[in-house]
Structures are given as structure tokens and as C-alpha cells.
Design a protein around this motif. Structure first.
Motif, PDB file in Angstrom:
ATOM      1  N   GLN A 128       0.821  -1.201   0.000  1.00 21.35           N
ATOM      2  CA  GLN A 128       0.000   0.000   0.000  1.00 21.35           C
ATOM      3  C   GLN A 128       0.861   1.259   0.000  1.00 21.35           C
ATOM      4  O   GLN A 128       0.424   2.322  -0.452  1.00 21.35           O
ATOM      5  CB  GLN A 128      -0.914   0.014   1.228  1.00 21.35           C
ATOM      6  CG  GLN A 128      -1.934  -1.110   1.257  1.00 21.35           C
ATOM      7  CD  GLN A 128      -2.866  -1.012   2.454  1.00 21.35           C
ATOM      8  OE1 GLN A 128      -3.218   0.088   2.887  1.00 21.35           O
ATOM      9  NE2 GLN A 128      -3.263  -2.143   3.002  1.00 21.35           N
ATOM     10  N   ARG A 129       2.098   1.126   0.498  1.00 21.69           N
ATOM     11  CA  ARG A 129       2.977   2.298   0.629  1.00 21.69           C
ATOM     12  C   ARG A 129       4.245   2.195  -0.208  1.00 21.69           C
ATOM     13  O   ARG A 129       4.860   3.208  -0.524  1.00 21.69           O
ATOM     14  CB  ARG A 129       3.380   2.487   2.095  1.00 21.69           C
ATOM     15  CG  ARG A 129       2.195   2.719   3.014  1.00 21.69           C
ATOM     16  CD  ARG A 129       2.609   2.773   4.459  1.00 21.69           C
ATOM     17  NE  ARG A 129       1.429   3.045   5.292  1.00 21.69           N
ATOM     18  CZ  ARG A 129       1.325   4.034   6.150  1.00 21.69           C
ATOM     19  NH1 ARG A 129       2.323   4.876   6.295  1.00 21.69           N
ATOM     20  NH2 ARG A 129       0.227   4.202   6.861  1.00 21.69           N
ATOM     21  N   ILE A 130       4.657   0.958  -0.522  1.00 25.00           N
ATOM     22  CA  ILE A 130       5.918   0.741  -1.236  1.00 25.00           C
ATOM     23  C   ILE A 130       5.616   0.005  -2.539  1.00 25.00           C
ATOM     24  O   ILE A 130       4.759  -0.879  -2.574  1.00 25.00           O
ATOM     25  CB  ILE A 130       6.900  -0.095  -0.373  1.00 25.00           C
ATOM     26  CG1 ILE A 130       7.093   0.567   0.996  1.00 25.00           C
ATOM     27  CG2 ILE A 130       8.232  -0.265  -1.081  1.00 25.00           C
ATOM     28  CD1 ILE A 130       7.926  -0.260   1.955  1.00 25.00           C
TER      29      ILE A 130
END
Length: 436
Positions: A310-312
Motif C-alpha cells: 500500500q505504501r511501497i
């Protein structure tokens, strides 16, 4: 196939009026079940090695036949899906798996090596059909920007099945056999081998009942179908389109083959490895407990990987996990005592997201070729058949040296994450439609 008119649940994302989260929940049960039945082999193979007095190489050949089923069934599976649709294909796949599981009951009654191998081959063909249908379904059914995360998440349920399968095999196979509860190298009498062989009847009867029930559930369910983005296109429309123009797919096929080889190599030989006096000196039943930690690491890794994505960027997460797998497998090769076993357990965490992440990255940009590309990727699962050669290394030099193969596989995945997954010649996707 007729369109589904059921209204979506309030607030739930949908595909042409059908809540795709409900569909994902249903598909998660399939991922769970084929993970479960595949990983029973982790306890079944050391059991069969004792019953039939096999070498590591001969034991690995059983696993090889299993993966040959993927190789031979994947293309016919794609053609079957084209003719009867995804939902009916899923039902057929579950029915084939049920038939193979019933064959395992017959094999235990006859104490037949041939019937055992043939039955496992039938089960693997059914799983291949499920994989060809379900993996692209999950990747395309929701928002394209979250495909990798979504596929990694449902694969986590696949690994949950893996963990429970080891416990299932431990208590219903190994704990009920002489070979499973005695020290490494114990010689069995003919009577003991007969009794051990028949211990697989109950677990496979349970598996057959569950598979048959799932087949009925899927047949009666209302599921959204893949639209033109993943359907085969006519010869006229295909002109100028080729799977081989997509580097991320071709290199991804190699990546799938090698990550499956790494996973199966560890899963197949872990119990025998941990049972050795110079490693952990455990009984097969006790070693199966530690094997659950390996699969547990894969389960945790997939849930964690889905969150990290979700972030990387997925390719960066994949590279990090590949480095973990390399470190763990080299520990298994060069360390001694329980440390070698724990190194192998850590490999499970590293391998966890490889299959779903590579699969999703490999079908990026395929557009109308997604179904065919998915079939090619599922065929690549046959790379697990090479686990027999890892067994050959174990026979010749010791099981620990075989895990150099695991390290090499993880190194290739690192290469794929850094460079090989870059999309070339992307084709635009079309929207997804719904069907019953």
C-alpha cells in the motif's frame, strides 16, 4: 453466460453491479483449499519414502509428477475456460481434485505406488485448472492499481491452508504411523509398512468430502466474470500482438518456475532435513511442527507484504523479500545444528510474496492477452518438478547442499524485481463485465 442482476451491497465496490469483495471471499476459499491439498505433500512425501523405501531422488520424482500435471493441464485449462466460462471451469477443477483424492484412498487400500502417483497427478491437474481461472480473476476483478496487493492478500489465505495442512498431515498421517513416530533411519517391518500405508485413507476421505462440497458451492454461486480485458481475441484482432513482446511476462515465467522450485524444495525435504542427527535430530512427527513455522512465515509474509504494498512499490517489496530468502537458505547450507533448521524456516518469510507478486507484475500491460499470459505463468509452476534434482544433490552430497538451489532461485527473483519486471509494449485493458 447470462448477466447477474443482483444489486451490490451498500458501499461495496462492484463489477457491473456485483460486489467483487463477495467474489473475492468465495475465491479465497479456493486459494485456501488448493494450498491445503498441495502442502499435504510436505508430510505425505516422507511418509511415502518410508512406506515404499525410496531414495530422496525417487521421493522427489513423486513431486515432479505432481508438477508435470500443471505443465500438461494449463493450456487445455485455458481452452476449457474459453468454452465453458470461468465459474463452470472452477467447478470442474474442484470435481477433478475430488476424483484424485478418492484415488488416494484406493492407493492406500492397494498399497500401490503407481496408483498413488497417478492420483496425485489427477489432483494436480484439477489445481492447475483452478489456478488458470482464479489468479487472473483476482488480479483483474478490482482496481488495476491494487492488483498486486489483492493477489498477495488472497494468496495469504492460500498459505493459511498450507499451515493447517501440515498440522492435518502431522496428526492424521505421521502421528498415526510407525515411521512418523520413530527416530530417523528406523527400519520398518513389512507389517508396519502396510499399516503405515493405510493411514492416508481417513485424511483423503475428509479432503474429498470438502472438495465436493466446495464444487457444489461454486456451481451455485453468483460470481462476476472477466470481461474483454482478459478474454481470448480473434485471430484478426491478435495480429501484431504477441506474448513474447512482453519482457515482464517471459522473465516472469522463469521467476514463477524458480520461486515454486524454491518453495517445493524446502517443503518437500524440510522434515527429512530437520530429522537428521547433525541438524535437529527430531522425529518426523516433531519435525512437522517446525514445518508449520516455515508455512506460517509464508502466511505472515503475505499479509505483511499486502500491507507494505500500500505504501511501497511491489517490485521493491519483492526485492527485500528475495534478500531474506537468500540469507535464510545460505544459513541452511553452511550452519550446523538447529541453526540450519531455523535458517530454513526464515526462507518461508522470504518466499512468501514471490508467487503472487511475480504473477501480478508479469501480467501488467497484457490487455486482451492476459488470459493466455496467465496460462503460460501457470504452466511455469511445473518448475517445481525440478525438486527431484535437488533430491539428487541430497543423495550425493547431503541435503543441506541442495538448498544452494533455493538461494540461486531467490537470487533470480531479486534480479526480476530490480530489472526484469519492467513493462514493455503495454496493451490497454478493457472494462470488466459481469456474468453468472
Amino acid at each position: 453466460m447470462p448477466a447477474v442482476s443482483a444489486p451490490p451491497q451498500p458501499g461495496a465496490p462492484s463489477v457491473a453491479g456485483v460486489p467483487y469483495r463477495a467474489a473475492l471471499s468465495m475465491l479465497a476459499t479456493l486459494f485456501f483449499m488448493w494450498g491445503f491439498i498441495s502442502v499435504i505433500n510436505g508430510t505425505l512425501l516422507p511418509h511415502l519414502r518410508s512406506v515404499f523405501e525410496l531414495s530422496y531422488f525417487e521421493t522427489g520424482l513423486i513431486e515432479s509428477v505432481w508438477f508435470i500435471g500443471y505443465l500438461l493441464a494449463s493450456i487445455p485449462a485455458a481452452k476449457l475456460i474459453e468454452r465453458i466460462g470461468y465459474q463452470r471451469a472452477l467447478t470442474v477443477g474442484l470435481s477433478v481434485m475430488t476424483l484424485g483424492s478418492l484415488g488416494m484412498i484406493l492407493a492406500a487400500y492397494l498399497i500401490s505406488y503407481f496408483v498413488t502417483v497417478a492420483s496425485l497427478f489427477v489432483v494436480s491437474c484439477g489445481i492447475a485448472l483452478l489456478q488458470v481461472a482464479a489468479n487472473p480473476y483476482v488480479a483483474v476483478i478490482g482496481p488495476p492499481e491494487s492488483a498486486e496487493r489483492r493477489l498477495t492478500l488472497v494468496q495469504a489465505f492460500n498459505t493459511t491452508g498450507d499451515v493447517l495442512a501440515i498440522l492435518f498431515g502431522k496428526y492424521l498421517i505421521l502421528a498415526r504411523t510407525t515411521a512418523g513416530t520413530t527416530a530417523h533411519g528406523t527400519q520398518l517391518t513389512a507389517e508396519q509398512r502396510i499399516a503405515d500405508a493405510q493411514a492416508t485413507q481417513l485424511p483423503y476421505f475428509i479432503v474429498a468430502i470438502v472438495l465436493a462440497a466446495l464444487a457444489v458451492m461454486i456451481a451455485r454461486a453468483k460470481l462476476p466474470a472477466l470481461g474483454s480485458a482478459t478474454s481470448r481475441v480473434s485471430a484478426e484482432a491478435r495480429r501484431g500482438l504477441s506474448l513474447f513482446n512482453h519482457r515482464n511476462l517471459i522473465l516472469g515465467c522463469v521467476g514463477i518456475a524458480l520461486c515454486v522450485l524454491a518453495e517445493i524444495g524446502v517443503g518437500s525435504y524440510f522434515i527429512n532435513f530437520a530429522s537428521q542427527p547433525d541438524v535437529a535430530n527430531l522425529t518426523q512427527e516433531h519435525a512437522a511442527t517446525y514445518l508449520t513455522l516455515f508455512w506460517g512465515g509464508m502466511m505472515v509474509g503475505r499479509f505483511a507484504g499486502a500491507a507494505l504494498m500500500q505504501r511501497i512499490a511491489p517490485e521493491r517489496v519483492l526485492a527485500i523479500f528475495a534478500l531474506i530468502a537468500i540469507a535464510g537458505s545460505l544459513t541452511a547450507v553452511f550452519a550446523t545444528g538447529p541453526a540450519a533448521m531455523y535458517g530454513l524456516i526464515v526462507v518461508g518469510l522470504g518466499l512468501s510474496i514471490m508467487f503472487p507478486a511475480i504473477f501480478a507484475l508479469a501480467i501488467r500491460g497484457l490487455g486482451p492477452l492476459t488470459e493466455e499470459g496467465s496460462g503460460l505463468l501457470i504452466m511455469s509452476i511445473a518448475g517445481g518438478a525440478l525438486a527431484a534434482f535437488q533430491g539428487k544433490i541430497g543423495d550425493a552430497f547431503g541435503l543441506h547442499w541442495g538448498f544452494l538451489v533455493t538461494a540461486a532461485c531467490a537470487a533470480y527473483v531479486l534480479f526480476y524485481a530490480v530489472w526484469g519486471c519492467k513493462v514493455t509494449n503495454a496493451v490497454a485493458d478493457a472494462p470488466v463485465t459481469a456474468a453468472g
